[in-house]
Design a protein around this motif. Structure first.
Motif, PDB file in Angstrom:
ATOM      1  N   TYR A 144       9.544 -20.640  -7.354  1.00 36.72           N
ATOM      2  CA  TYR A 144      10.004 -19.568  -6.184  1.00 36.72           C
ATOM      3  C   TYR A 144       8.721 -18.477  -6.488  1.00 36.72           C
ATOM      4  O   TYR A 144       8.019 -18.059  -5.437  1.00 36.72           O
ATOM      5  CB  TYR A 144      11.118 -18.970  -6.444  1.00 36.72           C
ATOM      6  CG  TYR A 144      11.484 -17.975  -5.297  1.00 36.72           C
ATOM      7  CD1 TYR A 144      11.817 -18.258  -4.003  1.00 36.72           C
ATOM      8  CD2 TYR A 144      11.492 -16.472  -5.728  1.00 36.72           C
ATOM      9  CE1 TYR A 144      12.013 -17.125  -3.181  1.00 36.72           C
ATOM     10  CE2 TYR A 144      11.829 -15.441  -5.052  1.00 36.72           C
ATOM     11  CZ  TYR A 144      12.076 -15.749  -3.740  1.00 36.72           C
ATOM     12  OH  TYR A 144      12.151 -14.721  -2.913  1.00 36.72           O
ATOM     13  N   PHE A 176      16.584  -9.526 -16.613  1.00 34.34           N
ATOM     14  CA  PHE A 176      17.588  -8.439 -16.532  1.00 34.34           C
ATOM     15  C   PHE A 176      18.786  -8.859 -17.580  1.00 34.34           C
ATOM     16  O   PHE A 176      18.743  -9.853 -18.267  1.00 34.34           O
ATOM     17  CB  PHE A 176      18.356  -8.801 -15.132  1.00 34.34           C
ATOM     18  CG  PHE A 176      17.445  -8.248 -14.098  1.00 34.34           C
ATOM     19  CD1 PHE A 176      17.536  -6.841 -13.512  1.00 34.34           C
ATOM     20  CD2 PHE A 176      16.361  -9.004 -13.473  1.00 34.34           C
ATOM     21  CE1 PHE A 176      16.594  -6.431 -12.444  1.00 34.34           C
ATOM     22  CE2 PHE A 176      15.354  -8.754 -12.445  1.00 34.34           C
ATOM     23  CZ  PHE A 176      15.510  -7.360 -11.986  1.00 34.34           C
ATOM     24  N   LYS A 190      20.877   3.580   5.776  1.00 37.19           N
ATOM     25  CA  LYS A 190      22.521   3.672   6.251  1.00 37.19           C
ATOM     26  C   LYS A 190      22.677   5.265   6.242  1.00 37.19           C
ATOM     27  O   LYS A 190      23.717   5.707   6.722  1.00 37.19           O
ATOM     28  CB  LYS A 190      23.322   3.253   4.791  1.00 37.19           C
ATOM     29  CG  LYS A 190      23.157   1.679   4.546  1.00 37.19           C
ATOM     30  CD  LYS A 190      24.203   0.967   4.351  1.00 37.19           C
ATOM     31  CE  LYS A 190      24.145  -0.494   4.618  1.00 37.19           C
ATOM     32  NZ  LYS A 190      22.886  -1.104   3.914  1.00 37.19           N
ATOM     33  N   HIS A 191      21.972   6.055   5.825  1.00 37.00           N
ATOM     34  CA  HIS A 191      22.174   7.472   6.079  1.00 37.00           C
ATOM     35  C   HIS A 191      21.839   8.044   7.283  1.00 37.00           C
ATOM     36  O   HIS A 191      22.050   9.011   7.933  1.00 37.00           O
ATOM     37  CB  HIS A 191      21.612   8.468   4.842  1.00 37.00           C
ATOM     38  CG  HIS A 191      21.879   8.210   3.570  1.00 37.00           C
ATOM     39  ND1 HIS A 191      23.139   8.077   3.343  1.00 37.00           N
ATOM     40  CD2 HIS A 191      21.370   7.306   2.600  1.00 37.00           C
ATOM     41  CE1 HIS A 191      23.532   7.625   1.929  1.00 37.00           C
ATOM     42  NE2 HIS A 191      22.070   7.151   1.531  1.00 37.00           N
ATOM     43  N   ARG A 235       5.115  -4.829  -9.011  1.00 33.64           N
ATOM     44  CA  ARG A 235       6.167  -5.980  -9.582  1.00 33.64           C
ATOM     45  C   ARG A 235       5.439  -7.348  -9.896  1.00 33.64           C
ATOM     46  O   ARG A 235       6.025  -7.966 -10.881  1.00 33.64           O
ATOM     47  CB  ARG A 235       7.276  -5.980  -8.796  1.00 33.64           C
ATOM     48  CG  ARG A 235       8.127  -4.565  -8.493  1.00 33.64           C
ATOM     49  CD  ARG A 235       9.287  -4.752  -7.740  1.00 33.64           C
ATOM     50  NE  ARG A 235       9.679  -3.634  -7.066  1.00 33.64           N
ATOM     51  CZ  ARG A 235       9.699  -3.443  -6.101  1.00 33.64           C
ATOM     52  NH1 ARG A 235       9.534  -4.200  -5.076  1.00 33.64           N
ATOM     53  NH2 ARG A 235       9.897  -2.229  -5.522  1.00 33.64           N
ATOM     54  N   ILE A 252       5.298  -3.699  -4.324  1.00 33.31           N
ATOM     55  CA  ILE A 252       5.382  -5.290  -4.415  1.00 33.31           C
ATOM     56  C   ILE A 252       4.257  -5.637  -5.509  1.00 33.31           C
ATOM     57  O   ILE A 252       4.323  -6.387  -6.430  1.00 33.31           O
ATOM     58  CB  ILE A 252       4.918  -6.098  -3.092  1.00 33.31           C
ATOM     59  CG1 ILE A 252       5.875  -5.342  -1.998  1.00 33.31           C
ATOM     60  CG2 ILE A 252       4.859  -7.439  -3.364  1.00 33.31           C
ATOM     61  CD1 ILE A 252       7.391  -5.653  -2.231  1.00 33.31           C
ATOM     62  N   LEU A 301      14.122   0.479  -5.294  1.00 29.93           N
ATOM     63  CA  LEU A 301      15.493  -0.271  -4.424  1.00 29.93           C
ATOM     64  C   LEU A 301      16.729   0.328  -4.270  1.00 29.93           C
ATOM     65  O   LEU A 301      17.892  -0.123  -3.566  1.00 29.93           O
ATOM     66  CB  LEU A 301      15.490  -1.961  -5.074  1.00 29.93           C
ATOM     67  CG  LEU A 301      14.329  -2.564  -5.206  1.00 29.93           C
ATOM     68  CD1 LEU A 301      14.594  -3.715  -5.894  1.00 29.93           C
ATOM     69  CD2 LEU A 301      13.703  -2.854  -3.970  1.00 29.93           C
ATOM     70  N   MET A 309      12.980  -9.580  -6.091  1.00 33.28           N
ATOM     71  CA  MET A 309      11.857  -8.470  -5.990  1.00 33.28           C
ATOM     72  C   MET A 309      11.194  -8.297  -7.286  1.00 33.28           C
ATOM     73  O   MET A 309       9.881  -7.941  -7.212  1.00 33.28           O
ATOM     74  CB  MET A 309      12.362  -7.352  -5.511  1.00 33.28           C
ATOM     75  CG  MET A 309      13.475  -7.232  -4.218  1.00 33.28           C
ATOM     76  SD  MET A 309      12.614  -7.478  -2.784  1.00 33.28           S
ATOM     77  CE  MET A 309      11.865  -5.640  -2.740  1.00 33.28           C
ATOM     78  N   GLU A 333      17.393  -8.625  -6.763  1.00 33.47           N
ATOM     79  CA  GLU A 333      16.490  -7.769  -7.729  1.00 33.47           C
ATOM     80  C   GLU A 333      15.659  -8.962  -8.504  1.00 33.47           C
ATOM     81  O   GLU A 333      14.424  -8.608  -8.623  1.00 33.47           O
ATOM     82  CB  GLU A 333      17.357  -6.925  -8.727  1.00 33.47           C
ATOM     83  CG  GLU A 333      18.041  -6.106  -8.179  1.00 33.47           C
ATOM     84  CD  GLU A 333      18.671  -5.123  -9.224  1.00 33.47           C
ATOM     85  OE1 GLU A 333      18.996  -5.531 -10.532  1.00 33.47           O
ATOM     86  OE2 GLU A 333      18.811  -3.764  -9.254  1.00 33.47           O
ATOM     87  N   THR A 388       8.283  -9.859  -1.267  1.00 35.05           N
ATOM     88  CA  THR A 388       8.732  -8.753  -0.529  1.00 35.05           C
ATOM     89  C   THR A 388      10.154  -8.695  -0.067  1.00 35.05           C
ATOM     90  O   THR A 388      10.785  -9.623  -0.396  1.00 35.05           O
ATOM     91  CB  THR A 388       7.856  -8.911   0.712  1.00 35.05           C
ATOM     92  OG1 THR A 388       8.199 -10.137   1.505  1.00 35.05           O
ATOM     93  CG2 THR A 388       6.332  -8.926   0.646  1.00 35.05           C
ATOM     94  N   LYS A 389      10.642  -7.635   0.583  1.00 34.41           N
ATOM     95  CA  LYS A 389      11.741  -7.424   1.017  1.00 34.41           C
ATOM     96  C   LYS A 389      12.214  -8.731   1.961  1.00 34.41           C
ATOM     97  O   LYS A 389      13.297  -9.350   1.931  1.00 34.41           O
ATOM     98  CB  LYS A 389      11.919  -6.358   1.629  1.00 34.41           C
ATOM     99  CG  LYS A 389      13.273  -5.895   2.181  1.00 34.41           C
ATOM    100  CD  LYS A 389      14.356  -5.321   1.235  1.00 34.41           C
ATOM    101  CE  LYS A 389      15.697  -5.482   1.534  1.00 34.41           C
ATOM    102  NZ  LYS A 389      16.574  -4.695   0.732  1.00 34.41           N
ATOM    103  N   THR A 421      12.354 -11.775   0.436  1.00 37.99           N
ATOM    104  CA  THR A 421      13.786 -12.120  -0.461  1.00 37.99           C
ATOM    105  C   THR A 421      15.064 -12.260   0.582  1.00 37.99           C
ATOM    106  O   THR A 421      15.752 -13.045   0.092  1.00 37.99           O
ATOM    107  CB  THR A 421      14.121 -10.553  -0.924  1.00 37.99           C
ATOM    108  OG1 THR A 421      12.937 -10.361  -2.010  1.00 37.99           O
ATOM    109  CG2 THR A 421      15.480 -10.531  -1.881  1.00 37.99           C
ATOM    110  N   MET A 473      11.337  -0.579  -9.622  1.00 39.39           N
ATOM    111  CA  MET A 473      12.696  -1.331  -9.336  1.00 39.39           C
ATOM    112  C   MET A 473      13.453  -0.431  -8.666  1.00 39.39           C
ATOM    113  O   MET A 473      14.352  -0.744  -7.970  1.00 39.39           O
ATOM    114  CB  MET A 473      13.246  -2.335 -10.382  1.00 39.39           C
ATOM    115  CG  MET A 473      12.731  -3.801 -10.823  1.00 39.39           C
ATOM    116  SD  MET A 473      12.528  -4.529  -9.521  1.00 39.39           S
ATOM    117  CE  MET A 473      14.184  -5.187  -9.421  1.00 39.39           C
TER     118      MET A 473
END
Ligand SMILES: Nc1ncnc2c1ncn2[C@@H]1O[C@H](COP(=O)(O)OP(=O)(O)O)[C@@H](O)[C@H]1O
Ligand SMILES: [Mg+2]
Lengths: 303, 304
Positions: free
Chosen positions: A150, A134, B116-117, A127, A124, A99, B193, B190, B198-199, B202, A96
């Motif tokens: 989901y 959390f 972002k950098h 996970r 991926i 991210l 994920m 989070e 996947t991103k 999400t 994690m």
């Protein structure tokens, strides 16, 4: 209730392990080849291992040199004062941390003997096998049913009957009887404790091997906390659980093994970095800690 | 806030008072400043009110069905704004189709995927902010140049107008969408994920649906700006006599603001009344769009 796991899973000193190895001709201990510190027991049936793990946020080293094995189908608690890197470490265990901008992991983390940070390993996929619950319940802004469905949907799980899977997951998280008549209602209507059990149900719906929990009860009242703890004891049959908790009684109640961390100040910079102090069975950690710092923390003199 | 109150406060001297100078809201300087702000607000508000009232008074008399159904005419008695209304609908609709998908996609990229950098991304980001401040007529010129490059003889076509207005509102849509995406809590990402999504899944299945009310609100406000714009369309040659209904993206067109501009620049007083009536229609439309935006914001925005 402290489970005495010494009976079913022997805790071996490296010397004993080597002796057993010789005796039986097979390695009794799967993963680590690295030396462990003297107050750091190895585990015979490790599903997850950390070897010399360092975690950085940019230039800041949050965790230093952690060697730690997690035993299959056991509950391992990570305890220690706040800021000692427990959350950081647990997030390393299912990538994690990828991210977080600027977060970097050094060292080796293996899952079933495979280096999970190797180039050819997909985060991926990691996970999917290692789920996470959390600190703050974070249900999706969807119905209870869709919260569960989901995960299986996005990972493309072959599901014969989604209704059955939803029921199974909710039953597994001891939530089914409470929500079976309102599956189509928003998950936001549930109480905090129910939301957290929903998050657990959502996690087990994708059938992971390991469930990571970062202070899952810290936002809950004592009754909801008890229910989650009971649930963890149930889940232990099918899953390996790693739990971060700031509540020592909770660690003592639920965990088979406990790892105690603390934050050490760097002489040069003064930055505090998390280190593993002692790791052993929960009984041993709480009844006969080998390190003075563990004893101080357990007895409430520190942290 | 009166001087009487102040002298009382001065004499009481609260606990811990060390004879420091009065600061914050109670100092005379900030009081003067506050009064100035209120005065400025009052002046602009009064002007606006007077403008709206005179427009309503002037235009109300000629508010008749013909205004909506008739074509423009040299006789004020018969003149209507039908092609202008339809033209506005066409241009704003095509603008929406061109801009919203592109703007939302750009915002998703900047917010969720771009590093972002990275210097280039930072420059893009900065320029999106800057573009929002560029005068609208510049976008008209840009569209004009682009259409000439493509060899268009007649630049006053729906697609051309939509391009100019699209450029104009693109930054607004990007900024509003980024805001909406940013307001989706990190915990939701989070949670998704951590299940092995996947991103992209999400973003598509969690972030975007949660951001839709914010995106809709921003888009409607941006489109209402496009609806009221005249300058960039005038540059394209929008000040024409259109006596037919626009019927496609290559059709000639005129819009409400241009029709208003046209009528109010005629010498006859009756045309000024028509301009006022058309202004009322435009104002009502804009108020409705803004009300819709506010409604969506208040009723569908997720509270976390
Ligand atoms: N995203 C982050 N960026 C920078 N520093 C962080 C980040 N998350 C945690 N830290 C720092 O890492 C250290 C360990 O934090 P954390 O793992 O949250 O500790 P714990 O969970 O044991 O309280 C702290 O000093 C904290 O400030
Ligand atoms: Mg923490």
């Amino acid at each position: 209730m402290i489970k005495d796991t010494d009976t079913d899973v022997p805790v071996l000193k490296p010397e004993e392990e080597a002796r057993l190895h010789e005796q039986h001709g097979v390695p009794v201990h799967v993963a680590p080849t690295q030396k462990r510190g003297k107050n750091n027991d190895r585990v015979t049936d490790a599903i997850l291992t950390c070897e010399d793990v360092n975690v950085f946020y940019g230039d800041f080293r949050a965790v230093t040199g952690v060697d730690l094995d997690f035993a299959r189908n056991q509950i391992t608690a990570l305890i220690g004062p706040s800021g000692c890197g427990k959350s950081t470490l647990i997030r390393v265990l299912n990538r994690m941390n990828d991210l977080i901008d600027g977060a970097r992991v050094e060292g080796k983390v293996t899952f079933r003997g495979v280096d999970m940070y190797a180039k050819n390993v997909d985060a991926i996929e990691v996970r999917r096998r290692i789920g996470m619950v959390f600190q703050k319940p974070n249900p999706f802004p969807k119905s209870i049913y869709d919260n569960i469905a989901y995960g299986p949907r996005v990972i493309g799980m072959k599901v014969a009957n989604m209704d059955d899977l939803v029921e199974e997951a909710l039953t597994g998280a001891a939530l089914w009887t409470e929500v079976k008549d309102k599956l189509k209602q928003s998950a936001f209507g549930l109480s905090g404790g129910q939301q957290q059990r929903l998050c657990i149900a959502r996690t087990i719906a994708v059938k992971p091997d390991v469930i990571l929990m970062d202070e899952p009860c810290s936002a809950l009242d004592p009754i909801a906390t008890t229910r989650i703890e009971d649930l963890m004891a149930e889940l232990r049959r099918n899953y390996t659980i790693v739990i971060v908790t700031h509540n020592m009684q909770q660690a003592a109640r639920v965990a088979d093994r406990t790892a105690f961390f603390t934050a050490l100040a760097d002489e040069g910079t003064g930055d505090r970095t998390g280190v593993l102090v002692e790791y052993g069975t929960t009984t041993q950690i709480f009844e006969s800690p080998r390190d003075q710092r563990t004893e101080d923390y357990i007895s409430g003199r520190f942290g | 806030m009166t001087t009487g109150q102040r002298s009382v406060l001065d004499s009481v001297k609260p606990l811990g008072y060390r004879g420091k100078k009065l600061s914050g809201e109670k100092s005379p300087a900030s009081l003067v400043f506050l009064i100035l702000i209120w005065a400025a607000l009052a002046v602009s508000f009064i002007f606006l009110l007077v403008l709206i009232i005179t427009t309503f008074v002037e235009g109300f008399a000629v508010m008749r069905p013909g205004l909506f159904t008739n074509y423009p005419s040299s006789s004020p008695r018969d003149a209507g704004a039908r092609p202008a209304i339809l033209g506005s609908v066409w241009v704003v609709a095509v603008t929406a189709l061109l801009t919203i998908p592109l703007g939302v996609a750009a915002a998703i990229h900047l917010e969720e995927f771009a590093d972002k950098h990275n210097k280039f991304n930072r420059m893009v980001e900065l320029n999106v902010q800057n573009l929002a401040a560029v005068p609208s007529i510049i976008y008209g010129l840009l569209a004009l140049a682009f259409l000439s490059m493509l060899g268009f003889q007649n630049k006053n076509v729906v697609i051309g107008g939509a391009m100019a207005l699209g450029l104009l509102i693109m930054p607004v849509i990007i900024i509003a969408t980024r805001e909406a995406i940013r307001s989706v809590p990190q915990e939701i990402r989070e949670g998704s994920m951590a299940l092995g999504a996947t991103k992209w899944q999400t973003v598509w299945r969690q972030v975007l649906p949660s951001a839709v009310p914010g995106i809709a609100t921003g888009s409607i406000l941006a489109l209402s700006r496009a609806l009221g714009e005249a300058a960039p369309l005038l540059v394209l040659g929008g000040l024409v006599f259109v006596s037919f209904d626009p019927d496609g993206i290559m059709s000639q067109f005129t819009t409400m603001p241009i029709q208003i501009f046209n009528w109010s620049s005629r010498p006859q007083a009756q045309f000024h009344e028509l301009a006022a009536a058309a202004s009322i229609v435009l104002l009502v439309l804009l108020v409705l769009m803004n009300a819709l935006a506010i409604y969506i914001r208040n009723h569908y925005q997720k509270r976390w």
